[in-house]
Design an enzyme around this catalytic site. Structure first.
Site, short mmCIF file in Angstrom:
data_model
loop_
_atom_site.label_atom_id
_atom_site.label_comp_id
_atom_site.label_asym_id
_atom_site.label_seq_id
_atom_site.Cartn_x
_atom_site.Cartn_y
_atom_site.Cartn_z
N TRP A 35 -79.44 17.28 54.77
CA TRP A 35 -78.53 16.32 55.41
C TRP A 35 -79.27 15.01 55.67
O TRP A 35 -80.43 15.02 56.08
CB TRP A 35 -78.03 16.91 56.72
CG TRP A 35 -77.45 15.92 57.69
CD1 TRP A 35 -78.12 15.10 58.54
CD2 TRP A 35 -76.06 15.66 57.90
NE1 TRP A 35 -77.24 14.33 59.28
CE2 TRP A 35 -75.96 14.66 58.90
CE3 TRP A 35 -74.88 16.18 57.36
CZ2 TRP A 35 -74.74 14.17 59.36
CZ3 TRP A 35 -73.66 15.69 57.82
CH2 TRP A 35 -73.60 14.70 58.81
N ASP A 38 -78.27 8.22 59.67
CA ASP A 38 -78.65 6.82 59.89
C ASP A 38 -79.92 6.40 59.13
O ASP A 38 -80.92 7.13 59.10
CB ASP A 38 -78.93 6.57 61.37
CG ASP A 38 -77.75 6.89 62.26
OD1 ASP A 38 -76.67 7.22 61.74
OD2 ASP A 38 -77.92 6.83 63.49
N TRP A 62 -75.56 18.34 60.25
CA TRP A 62 -76.44 17.72 61.25
C TRP A 62 -77.04 18.79 62.15
O TRP A 62 -76.35 19.65 62.68
CB TRP A 62 -75.65 16.72 62.08
CG TRP A 62 -76.47 15.93 63.05
CD1 TRP A 62 -77.01 14.70 62.85
CD2 TRP A 62 -76.87 16.33 64.37
NE1 TRP A 62 -77.72 14.29 63.96
CE2 TRP A 62 -77.64 15.29 64.91
CE3 TRP A 62 -76.64 17.47 65.13
CZ2 TRP A 62 -78.17 15.35 66.19
CZ3 TRP A 62 -77.19 17.54 66.41
CH2 TRP A 62 -77.94 16.48 66.92
N ASP A 156 -81.60 4.46 70.15
CA ASP A 156 -81.61 3.59 68.98
C ASP A 156 -82.38 2.28 69.19
O ASP A 156 -81.83 1.18 69.03
CB ASP A 156 -80.18 3.26 68.53
CG ASP A 156 -79.30 4.49 68.39
OD1 ASP A 156 -79.84 5.55 68.03
OD2 ASP A 156 -78.09 4.39 68.65
N GLU A 205 -74.04 1.67 70.05
CA GLU A 205 -75.15 2.35 69.39
C GLU A 205 -75.66 1.65 68.13
O GLU A 205 -75.04 0.78 67.56
CB GLU A 205 -74.84 3.83 69.13
CG GLU A 205 -73.85 4.16 68.08
CD GLU A 205 -73.68 5.67 67.91
OE1 GLU A 205 -74.12 6.47 68.77
OE2 GLU A 205 -73.07 6.07 66.90
#
Length: 615
Positions: A35, A38, A62, A156, A205
């Site tokens: 997988w 981002d 995920w 992030d 985000e």
């Protein structure tokens, strides 16, 4: 931190693939297995582009984030590398973040030739990891101590350089008081001071902060994970804008798992270049889930709607063009016209739309009229797939990138940018393109470039070598492992490069894992029926230089399985000299083979070879 540290870090937990599985993109990067989501810490360092990404290498869904890693020398052809951040080794949840190259050693972490590469991750506080080997493996800074902790839920972190204030900046999303970002500043990339907060409902985000040239100066672009952005100014501590609403970099429905999300730009690029890649979450196959968008150059441009971010495919795409068919001065009236099609291609066209009401490009058509996808320009509404796009002097420019599982659409030199995951699954004979017109459309120019696969000539994923030519197995079973190229054979197995030489210095690290012998090979022919090979032979406890039909020289050595031996071979005419771990062990003469290919060898066992160089 987990204590069950894997034997091999960085790990390479991937099965072999030719990247030809159904629906796998042929010029969009996808992870070799598992997988991906981002894009993380894309950066450029000493001629190599590094792409890190959120990754679960052990599942198609995920879970338990790692940082995957791939590299490229041209932003087009990508090579899978071993895992960069591993939850068995690195603390925290290892969620998304950015990274920089510390070219000035502001951090003081440099220890050797390589500049520190520093990446940032973590939720509810920022954790720092750093690499001193060019971005291949990472250590944890300060045992994982948080260097910045915004209020509320946060994640992030992205770091950027401000050449005016001569400070580093960090932007981190948090939900304290609603969506927004906290800004921090630093002089050394390790100690961070809170500077300001910018709150906006749209700013959710995966934030990014980019300094971009325009009008002889610079503006700053602040964008969110969905690609919504505002243009403003940065005074060294805070972001300010007179925009009342955001625009979108990618004008599609963008959300986590869509055809565009969580884009970041490559840091450390020269000449103010801004190259961006995003996650595309709707592509999957038998061994992978997710892919990266094709890289685009971002720029600021004054349009009829105002100052906007424009996106265009990087010019390096031209290296994939295998053939081109062109048309010009074609008129289509109330009907459809078949255009040159293909499997994976780039289409560029300029259309005069003044006498048309609607124009469609139907992709992957079949003779019965079926098609997989249609790109529509509505002349009356002046929209491209529902997004405003005004003609210029009655004309629109379209550019499409069509891959097996992806479609990128660009309008009027990047004023419109749309990316999709599309399953182009037409049956054989269904690779056509139809231009469909309501009214009359004139095609001023049209080119269809057939695009070659980026996977056909891949660099070695785990073997570190300066030999750029293709490698191939001549005999035995060869695979990629974290420590290099592994060979297994019941007899002699060879892995050869297509590169060849006559006089040279060849070096490499050879490890006999089990069995009898491991070696470097040189002056070989294409099937290794002729060659010179120098090995460590655990059966006889010697270093041996040999060729088929003759053992040329031996030198005693108590061979240890599992230990790495550094070989150096100097070949000049008939003279062949060999060093092992800095000690000369062979000085021989043999004029049987004057030149040939470089490679490696295993005999009756398992061997791993690494760091192969030729000069």
């Amino acid at each position: 931190m987990r204590t069950d540290v894997p034997k091999d870090y960085p790990d390479f937990p991937y099965q072999a693939t030719n990247y030809q599985e159904d629906n796998r993109g042929q010029f969009h990067f996808s992870t070799r297995g598992g997988w991906m989501n981002d894009v993380n810490a894309p950066l450029y360092y000493r001629g190599v582009y590094h792409l890190y990404y959120q990754h679960n290498p052990f599942s198609l869904v995920w879970d338990t984030m790692h940082w995957g890693h791939a590299t490229s020398t041209d932003l087009v052809h990508w090579t899978q590398r071993p895992i960069a951040l591993d939850p068995h080794v690195h603390p925290g949840d290892l969620w998304s973040g950015g990274g920089v190259v510390d070219t000035g050693n502001a951090s003081g972490l440099k220890n050797g030739d390589d500049d520190p590469i520093i990446v940032y991750s973590g939720t509810n506080g920022v954790t720092v990891f750093y690499s001193l080997d060019g971005g291949n493996s990472f250590s944890t800074y300060a045992d994982g101590r948080k260097v910045a902790t915004p209020g509320g839920t946060s994640r992030d972190p992205k770091v950027f350089w401000d050449p005016v204030s001569k400070h580093w900046g960090m932007v981190v999303w948090s939900d304290e008081g609603g969506n927004g970002v906290d800004f921090y500043t630093s002089t050394n990339l390790l100690d961070w001071t809170f500077a300001s907060r910018y709150r906006a409902d749209w700013l959710f985000e995966c934030p990014n902060m980019i300094r971009m040239p325009v009008d002889g100066g610079y503006r700053w672009v602040l964008h969110s994970g969905s690609g919504e952005y505002q243009v403003g100014d940065w005074d060294g501590t805070s972001f300010d804008t007179d925009w009342t609403a955001p625009q979108k970099i990618n004008q599609t429905s963008t959300y986590a798992g869509s055809g565009y999300y969580a884009a970041l730009n490559f840091s450390n690029l020269p000449n103010d270049r801004v190259v961006s890649m995003a996650w595309q979450g709707q592509n999957q196959g038998s061994t992978w889930t997710g892919n990266a968008s094709f890289p685009v150059d971002l720029g600021l441009k004054h349009t009829s709607a105002g100052l906007r971010v424009v996106s265009n495919p990087i010019p390096e795409i031209s290296s994939l063009r295998a053939s081109t068919q062109t048309l010009e001065n074609l008129t289509v009236t109330d009907g459809r016209h078949a255009l040159p099609g293909g499997d994976t291609y780039e289409l560029e066209t300029t259309l005069d739309v003044r006498k048309a009401s609607k124009i469609g490009l139907r992709l992957h058509t079949s003779p019965d009229g079926w098609f997989d996808h249609e790109v529509v320009y509505d002349v009356a509404a002046q929209t491209l797939d529902g997004v405003p796009l005004r003609p210029v002097d009655g004309k629109v420019k379209l550019r499409l990138l069509v891959d097996r599982g992806q479609l990128d659409v660009f309008g009027n030199d990047g004023e419109v940018y749309q990316s999709y995951n599309v399953n182009f699954d037409s049956l054989p004979g269904g690779e056509g393109i139809d231009l469909v017109a309501d009214g009359r459309v004139r095609v001023d120019s049209l080119a269809v470039h057939q695009l070659a696969s980026i996977w056909k000539h891949r660099a070695e994923p785990t073997l570190r070598t300066d030999i750029r030519d293709e490698w191939y197995p001549a005999r035995g079973t060869w695979s990629d492992v974290a420590g290099g190229k592994q060979g297994q054979s019941a007899g002699d197995g060879f892995y050869l490069s297509k590169a060849s030489g006559a006089d040279f210095t060849l070096e490499g690290d050879v490890q006999l894992v089990d069995g009898v012998a491991a070696a470097l090979t040189f002056r070989a022919n294409k099937d290794a029926s002729r060659h010179y090979t120098v090995n460590v032979d655990a059966g006889a406890n010697v270093v041996k230089l040999w060729r088929p039909g003759r053992d040329i020289a031996t030198s005693p050595l108590q061979v240890e399985r599992g230990r790495s031996y550094h070989f150096k071979v100097v070949a000049a005419g008939a003279s062949i000299k060999v060093w092992v771990d800095g000690t000369q062990v062979v000085d021989a003469t043999d004029d049987t083979i004057a030149a040939g290919q470089f490679g490696m060898n295993v005999f009756n066992g398992t061997a791993v070879v690494q760091n192969v160089t030729v000069r």
